[in-house]
Design an enzyme around this catalytic site. Structure first.
Site, PDB file in Angstrom:
ATOM      1  N   SER A 134       0.844  -1.177   0.000  1.00  0.00           N
ATOM      2  CA  SER A 134       0.000   0.000   0.000  1.00  0.00           C
ATOM      3  C   SER A 134       0.883   1.232   0.000  1.00  0.00           C
ATOM      4  O   SER A 134       2.101   1.141   0.101  1.00  0.00           O
ATOM      5  CB  SER A 134      -0.899  -0.002   1.231  1.00  0.00           C
ATOM      6  OG  SER A 134      -0.101   0.144   2.377  1.00  0.00           O
TER       7      SER A 134
ATOM      8  N   GLY B 204      -3.274  -1.234  -2.944  1.00  0.00           N
ATOM      9  CA  GLY B 204      -3.194  -2.397  -2.063  1.00  0.00           C
ATOM     10  C   GLY B 204      -4.511  -2.781  -1.429  1.00  0.00           C
ATOM     11  O   GLY B 204      -4.699  -3.898  -1.003  1.00  0.00           O
TER      12      GLY B 204
ATOM     13  N   SER C 215     -44.840 -16.553 -10.654  1.00  0.00           N
ATOM     14  CA  SER C 215     -45.738 -17.441  -9.931  1.00  0.00           C
ATOM     15  C   SER C 215     -47.170 -16.924 -10.069  1.00  0.00           C
ATOM     16  O   SER C 215     -47.406 -15.721  -9.916  1.00  0.00           O
ATOM     17  CB  SER C 215     -45.316 -17.475  -8.454  1.00  0.00           C
ATOM     18  OG  SER C 215     -46.244 -18.231  -7.719  1.00  0.00           O
ATOM     19  N   GLY C 216     -48.105 -17.785 -10.428  1.00  0.00           N
ATOM     20  CA  GLY C 216     -49.493 -17.361 -10.554  1.00  0.00           C
ATOM     21  C   GLY C 216     -49.832 -16.824 -11.932  1.00  0.00           C
ATOM     22  O   GLY C 216     -50.956 -16.407 -12.189  1.00  0.00           O
TER      23      GLY C 216
ATOM     24  N   LYS D 106     -48.828 -20.727 -15.732  1.00  0.00           N
ATOM     25  CA  LYS D 106     -47.970 -21.666 -16.462  1.00  0.00           C
ATOM     26  C   LYS D 106     -48.519 -23.092 -16.401  1.00  0.00           C
ATOM     27  O   LYS D 106     -48.716 -23.739 -17.436  1.00  0.00           O
ATOM     28  CB  LYS D 106     -46.546 -21.670 -15.861  1.00  0.00           C
ATOM     29  CG  LYS D 106     -45.793 -20.373 -15.993  1.00  0.00           C
ATOM     30  CD  LYS D 106     -44.400 -20.468 -15.406  1.00  0.00           C
ATOM     31  CE  LYS D 106     -44.401 -20.741 -13.907  1.00  0.00           C
ATOM     32  NZ  LYS D 106     -44.969 -19.686 -13.080  1.00  0.00           N
ATOM     33  N   SER D 107     -48.767 -23.582 -15.167  1.00  0.00           N
ATOM     34  CA  SER D 107     -49.209 -24.974 -15.011  1.00  0.00           C
ATOM     35  C   SER D 107     -50.586 -25.188 -15.626  1.00  0.00           C
ATOM     36  O   SER D 107     -50.842 -26.196 -16.296  1.00  0.00           O
ATOM     37  CB  SER D 107     -49.240 -25.352 -13.527  1.00  0.00           C
ATOM     38  OG  SER D 107     -47.922 -25.415 -13.052  1.00  0.00           O
TER      39      SER D 107
ATOM     40  N   SER E 214     -38.434 -20.363 -13.570  1.00  0.00           N
ATOM     41  CA  SER E 214     -37.125 -20.235 -14.245  1.00  0.00           C
ATOM     42  C   SER E 214     -36.800 -18.774 -14.562  1.00  0.00           C
ATOM     43  O   SER E 214     -36.831 -18.358 -15.709  1.00  0.00           O
ATOM     44  CB  SER E 214     -37.073 -21.099 -15.514  1.00  0.00           C
ATOM     45  OG  SER E 214     -38.222 -20.930 -16.304  1.00  0.00           O
TER      46      SER E 214
END
EC number: 2.7.7.4
Lengths: 300, 261, 634
Positions: free
Chosen positions: C32, C113, C470-471, C474-475, C542
């Site tokens: 340093s 440093g 989520s919600g 997708k599923s 995902s």
């Protein structure tokens, strides 16, 4: 055991960088400023790709205010090497007749050089541009990368530059980003002159001392290169033996008085001289951090 | 070693040597030993170098100037400079050494010979040797060709020595003051000069040229001036004046003719 | 030491002649400002007279204003300028400075440093032939000294100077010097550092920097500059190694000329030499070494050259040309040391691009064996590497590359990792050795392949990758799509949280690292099912682009169909079918996508479903229509 000299090592590094760019980018270009650093860069490019001519064009971002000797030299050079020479002048600058006298050096440089360069890069879609900047030119350049990334708007983001390890350069771009590549980063002014001397590289005669018509402006010797240079009432240019340590727009480039009219004499003068290279550039005196700012705006 | 016994030349030589040693990384103590100068002298020389480069290393000439009976004191030098920066005597293209000697005698009661003045010129860097122009007549060089084409046709038509002039303008590097010098060489190599604190302007050149015409006016003969160091044709004022002169020929020395040095 | 001013003034051509034959040494300084590092560099620059008077005058003025040396020249001011840089908001990193003597030109990599020390020091060390480690004689070996030493050993620094500085402040004591040397030797042994030179010094007073110090008659070793002017250059050391040249670019101006360009990484090459090209293994003979100024008799490490061969063999960028007897190795899995250089951490399983020499391949860290603490050198287990983290990792590539162990050759054994999405350089690494697995486990080529299975089912296998918050639905949509495909006679399978989270991935939580691994496993499973000839639907949040890219990369072109189930956060939060958003807002659920973890929306999804504007039925129809359009189903 073969010992390579420092110039051979620097040459090899520059060539490696240039080949890397050609192998990994789509549309590279070499920014050609007609100065001594450009001369060395161009010479290295010829070596890198021989027997092929360098597989990219030269781009000169012209301001209409360069020394006449530079234009002559540029045109001869491009013809001799057989490379495409693209010349770009900011049309807006022509239209508004931007010049260093009425608009001042800052605006002139911004419009003609910075904006002009951006326009040219966009116009031809170049994604990598070789520049002749060196790290020894000034303190703020010491940490500049060899591959310097610019946003789609050509801005330089100092916080977002990539580490460069070994001889590995990451050339991958996002979308419309482009790269400025500085293959002679590690050369010093002395290396440049020594290489020009050893390799017999042609340079613009303005680097050699000769009697030239000059007037004094704020302590700087400005050459009266053509009739556009406004003279004060009664002013008579003096013929003085001067040379230029850097070249740019003639109204913005200060000459130094000198007797050095050969390469060894120039090198000798440089080694014994008392002021650094950039002193002759009027643009530097505009503001202290001007270089850094210019870089962020995309001047290089 | 007592350096008081050293001649100024020897002393300066050693001062330069000391700076070189320092540049090569030698310590003050060692440099002092090797040059025989005292440590403070070595430091002083080093400091001068850092502040003013090589030209600042030698000490200024001390005492009286060579070949001069009178001591040229600071006040006298000051008066000489003031004169050179001011207008020369009426009708004169500049100050000759005779003019300056007369000026000192008449205005300040100081006696100084012409030779004394010329020595002072030399020490201040103001002396300028005329170019042996006629020697160029037979030279097979670029200079010779220029002489035959541009100078000889004029000079050959002039019979009197005081019709043939040469001169120029240059910047003289001086440690204390800005000096732009306009110099003229007339008959028998005599020199006239004026000094300026800025580059001379058109009027300054024209005043001097007018005086040259004046000098030969009584005989009504033309005058030729071979001139170096100014781009006179860039000045509309000078160009206009020249076009009206029938008895004055200006022959500019082209760039890099190699006459000046 | 300096450019001899006499020679310059009297015989410039003689001077130039003498200076044509200088070598080039690159070195790094570690320590340093407090250790006197800047003072040292400033002194070297000053003494070699590569300073101009306008710079000197500025420093002298600054010395009076800010200097710490009582108005005397403060060399440190030459190189610091850090305050100014901070004000400008510039990342402080490696600065390169230059000076030269009659023997060599020097390039100094100067790194601060403190901040970012690992990244910067590693970068600076990667190109250095030697390192100067600054130690304050008063303080001896500190944590910082150990840290810097470790980094130098990591980077394979072949020459190390321990400059024991500020000897003037310990009365030039030999005993103190010996004590520090002894202490350091013990420590260096643990690190396996060799070739260490110790120099007692005062950068401020100039003792043993350029000239031998009269104050320390007990020291008989070299001065620092004497060392730098004579220490062996890496390029010359490498001339004794076998020949290697990574091919950069093939120069083919006409049919008669085929030049392979590159920089010689090690060894020597001459016309007539037998060479082998890796990874292909083909051999040939060097016919010419071409340059613009005529052919060369030989070329050595460090030269950029153009090679011509006697045989017309297929060579392209990325190949490595070796001497025929000792060729480079090839492998696709390695043990490596990785240094992480980016704010976004290294996640095992995530694919990165690796640049090694002139080869660029896809690379995945499959295992972090352990992480090393740079201060204590302790090994700790770790699931990720953060900025400046150093880890011993297993690296797996998508194809074999030519390489050498880093200790043998930095240019064929050192690599960088590049993030595939941001294109940033995120890591640097050193290859140690190949792991055998890659060579033994060959892909089993069986007669019944994917095509055969697909044909038997009369369909084109693919993955329909549903991604979204989520919600978002997708599923629900994936379910409907599966029903419609089933009704159409297709063979399908639906992977979703319900059938994966409880089995295959039950060991994974919701940290970023676990999310990456979760997606990786799903993608690998989907790939197996595609191989089985199925049309696979996967319905997972995902959230990261790079993992979806990984899944895409696992499959063949056209097999991966990214379906963005797009619903604005306020809409899904209002729906909140499982009450998860409320929990997340209350802080009961950590790392919840959309709330305190990012969702990187697809930039160019193959199918874009805006579920706030259409119902699930319509969305499923849109997917079917898209499949038809692609000829996936009839």
């Amino acid at each position: 055991m073969t010992s390579l000299t420092h110039l051979q090592r620097l040459e090899a590094e520059s060539i490696q960088i240039m080949r890397e760019v050609v192998a990994e980018t789509e549309n590279p270009v070499m920014l050609y400023s007609v100065g001594k650093d450009s001369a060395v860069m161009l010479h290295l490019a010829r070596k890198a790709f021989a027997p092929s001519p360098p597989p990219f064009p030269l781009l000169h971002v012209d301001t209409r205010w360069k020394f006449r000797a530079m234009y002559d030299f540029r045109d001869n050079m491009a013809e001799e090497i057989g490379m495409d020479l693209l010349v770009h002048i900011n049309p807006e600058g022509i239209e508004k007749d931007i010049n260093p006298f009425t608009h001042g050096s800052a605006i002139h440089t911004d419009v003609m050089k910075t904006e002009g360069l951006k326009q040219a890069l966009d116009k031809y879609g170049f994604d990598a541009a070789f520049g002749g900047a060196r790290r020894d030119e000034e303190k703020s350049r010491a940490k500049e990368r060899i591959f310097s990334f610019r946003t789609a708007q050509h801005r330089w983001d100092p916080k977002n530059q990539r580490p460069e390890l070994w001889k590995l350069y990451n050339t991958r771009k996002n979308g419309k980003e482009s790269i400025r590549v500085f293959p002679i980063s590690n050369w010093t002014e002395l290396d440049i002159w020594q290489y020009i001397y050893l390799q017999n590289i042609p340079i613009v005669p303005l680097y050699y001392a000769a009697e030239r018509p000059v007037v004094e402006r704020d302590g700087a010797l400005i050459m009266v290169d053509d009739e556009r240079m406004p003279l004060e009432p009664g002013e008579v240019p003096m013929m003085r033996k001067v040379r230029f340590r850097t070249l740019g727009c003639y109204p913005l480039t200060g000459a130094v008085e000198s007797e050095a009219d050969t390469l060894p004499a120039i090198i000798q003068e440089m080694l014994l001289t008392k002021t650094s290279e950039r002193q002759g550039r009027v643009i530097d005196s505009d503001s202290a951090a001007s270089m850094e700012k210019k870089k962020q705006e995309g001047y290089f | 070693m007592n350096i008081k016994h050293l001649s100024p030349e020897k002393l300066n030589e050693r001062r330069m040597q000391a700076v070189k040693l320092r540049l090569d990384g030698v310590t003050v103590a060692l440099a002092s030993q090797q040059t025989g100068l005292s440590a403070p002298t070595v430091s002083a020389a080093w400091k001068s170098f850092r502040e003013g480069g090589w030209s600042a290393v030698p000490v200024r000439p001390r005492g009286r100037l060579k070949g001069q009976a009178n001591v040229l004191d600071t006040a006298t030098q000051q008066r000489l400079w003031e004169a050179l920066y001011a207008h020369p005597p009426a009708e004169q293209p500049g100050w000759s050494s005779a003019d300056l000697a007369a000026f000192l005698r008449n205005e300040h009661g100081v006696e100084l010979t012409q030779r004394g003045i010329e020595h002072w010129w030399e020490s201040e860097g103001l002396k300028h040797e005329p170019w042996p122009l006629s020697a160029l007549a037979k030279q097979r060089s670029q200079r010779g060709r220029w002489y035959r084409q541009a100078v000889a046709p004029r000079f050959d038509r002039l019979e009197e020595a005081n019709q043939r002039w040469q001169g120029g303008v240059r910047r003289v590097v001086h440690p204390q003051r800005p000096v732009y010098q306009l110099y003229l060489h007339g008959p028998r190599g005599r020199m006239w000069m004026r000094c300026f604190k800025r580059p001379p302007v058109a009027d300054d050149y024209l005043t001097a040229m007018q005086a040259l015409i004046g000098k030969s006016e009584e005989s009504n003969r033309p005058v030729a001036l071979v001139f170096h160091g100014a781009w006179l044709s860039a000045s509309p004022q000078v160009t206009a004046w020249l076009s009206q002169q029938t008895m004055f020929w200006l022959v500019p020395v082209p760039a890099d003719m190699g006459l000046a040095s | 030491m300096s450019h001899s001013s006499d020679l310059i003034a009297d015989d410039i051509e003689g001077y130039l002649k003498a200076h044509e034959h200088k070598g080039l040494l690159r070195f790094i300084t570690c320590g340093s400002v407090d250790d006197g590092k800047s003072t040292l560099i400033g002194r070297l620059l000053f003494e070699s007279k590569l300073l101009f008077e306008d710079q000197l005058a500025a420093i002298e003025a600054d010395s009076k204003k800010y200097g710490t040396q009582g108005g005397e020249m403060d060399f440190a001011l030459l190189v610091d300028g850090l305050a100014a840089e901070r004000e400008q908001g510039i990342t402080i990193d490696v600065a390169y400075r230059f000076f030269s003597t009659e023997k060599r030109k020097f390039i100094v990599a100067d790194t601060p440093g403190h901040e970012q020390y690992t990244r910067n020091m590693v970068t600076g060390a990667s190109t250095a032939d030697a390192a100067i480690l600054m130690v304050d004689a008063r303080h001896g070996i500190l944590t910082q000294t150990r840290r810097h030493s470790f980094l130098m050993s990591l980077m394979g620094m072949r020459h190390l100077v321990v400059a024991i500085n500020k000897m003037d402040l310990v009365d030039y004591s030999k005993a103190r010097f010996d004590q520090i040397v002894e202490e350091y030797r013990v420590f260096a042994k643990q690190l396996g550092l060799e070739n260490i030179t110790f120099i007692p010094m005062s950068a401020l007073k100039g003792d043993n920097v350029i000239e031998h110090s009269a104050k320390m008659p007990w020291y008989h070793g070299t001065t620092l500059l004497g060392y730098l002017e004579t220490v062996e250059l890496d390029a010359e050391h490498l001339q004794r190694s076998p020949f290697r040249m990574p091919v950069q670019w093939v120069n083919r101006p006409n049919l008669d000329f085929r030049g392979f360009t590159g920089m010689v990484a090690s060894g020597v090459v001459r016309p007539g030499d037998q060479i082998r090209v890796q990874p292909s293994g083909k051999t040939s003979t060097v016919s010419r070494i071409y340059t613009l100024d005529g052919d060369l008799e030989e070329a050595v490490a460090g030269q950029s050259i153009t090679l011509l061969l006697e045989d017309e063999i297929d060579i392209s960028r990325g190949d490595v040309i070796s001497g025929v007897d000792e060729p480079a190795h090839t492998a696709d899995q390695f043990e490596t040391t990785l240094v992480w250089m980016h704010e976004a951490p290294l996640l095992p399983g995530r694919p990165y691009l690796m640049k090694l020499g002139t080869q660029t391949v896809s690379a995945t860290v499959t295992d972090i064996k352990y992480q090393v603490n740079v201060n204590t050198l302790e090994h700790t287990a770790s699931k990720q590497l953060d900025l400046n983290g150093i880890g011993i990792c297993t690296l797996s590539l998508n194809r074999a590359v030519a390489f050498d162990a880093y200790k043998d050759n930095h240019d064929t054994g050192g690599f960088i990792l590049i993030d595939r999405m941001t294109n940033n350089t995120v890591g640097a690494g050193m290859l140690h050795f190949a792991l055998r697995r890659s060579q033994n486990i060959h892909m089993q080529h069986v007669d019944i392949d994917k095509q055969a299975r697909a044909l038997a089912k009369g369909q084109k296998p693919a993955v329909l990758w549903f991604t979204g918050l989520s919600g978002a639905g997708k599923s629900t949509i994936a379910n409907l799509v599966e029903k419609k495909l089933f009704a159409h006679g297709q063979h399908t399978y639906l992977l979703d949280g319900d059938n994966v989270r409880h089995g295959l991935n039950r060991d994974l939580g919701f940290t970023d690292a676990d999310r990456v691994e979760n997606v990786r496993r799903v993608a690998e499973t989907a790939k197996l099912m595609v191989d089985a000839g199925l049309i696979v639907m996967s319905a997972f949040i995902s959230p990261f682009r790079s993992e979806r890219q990984l899944a895409r990369d696992l499959l063949e072109a056209g097999e991966f169909i990214e379906i963005f189930v797009d619903a604005p956060l306020d809409v899904v939060e209002a729906r909140d079918p499982k009450g998860l958003y409320k929990k997340a807002r209350r802080g009961e659920l950590k790392n919840f996508t959309g709330i305190d973890s990012a969702y990187e929306a697809p930039e160019t999804p193959d199918v874009h479903l805006k579920t706030s504007e259409m119902d699930a039925e319509a969305a499923a129809d849109a997917v079917i229509a898209a499949l038809r359009e692609r000829g996936m189903i009839s």
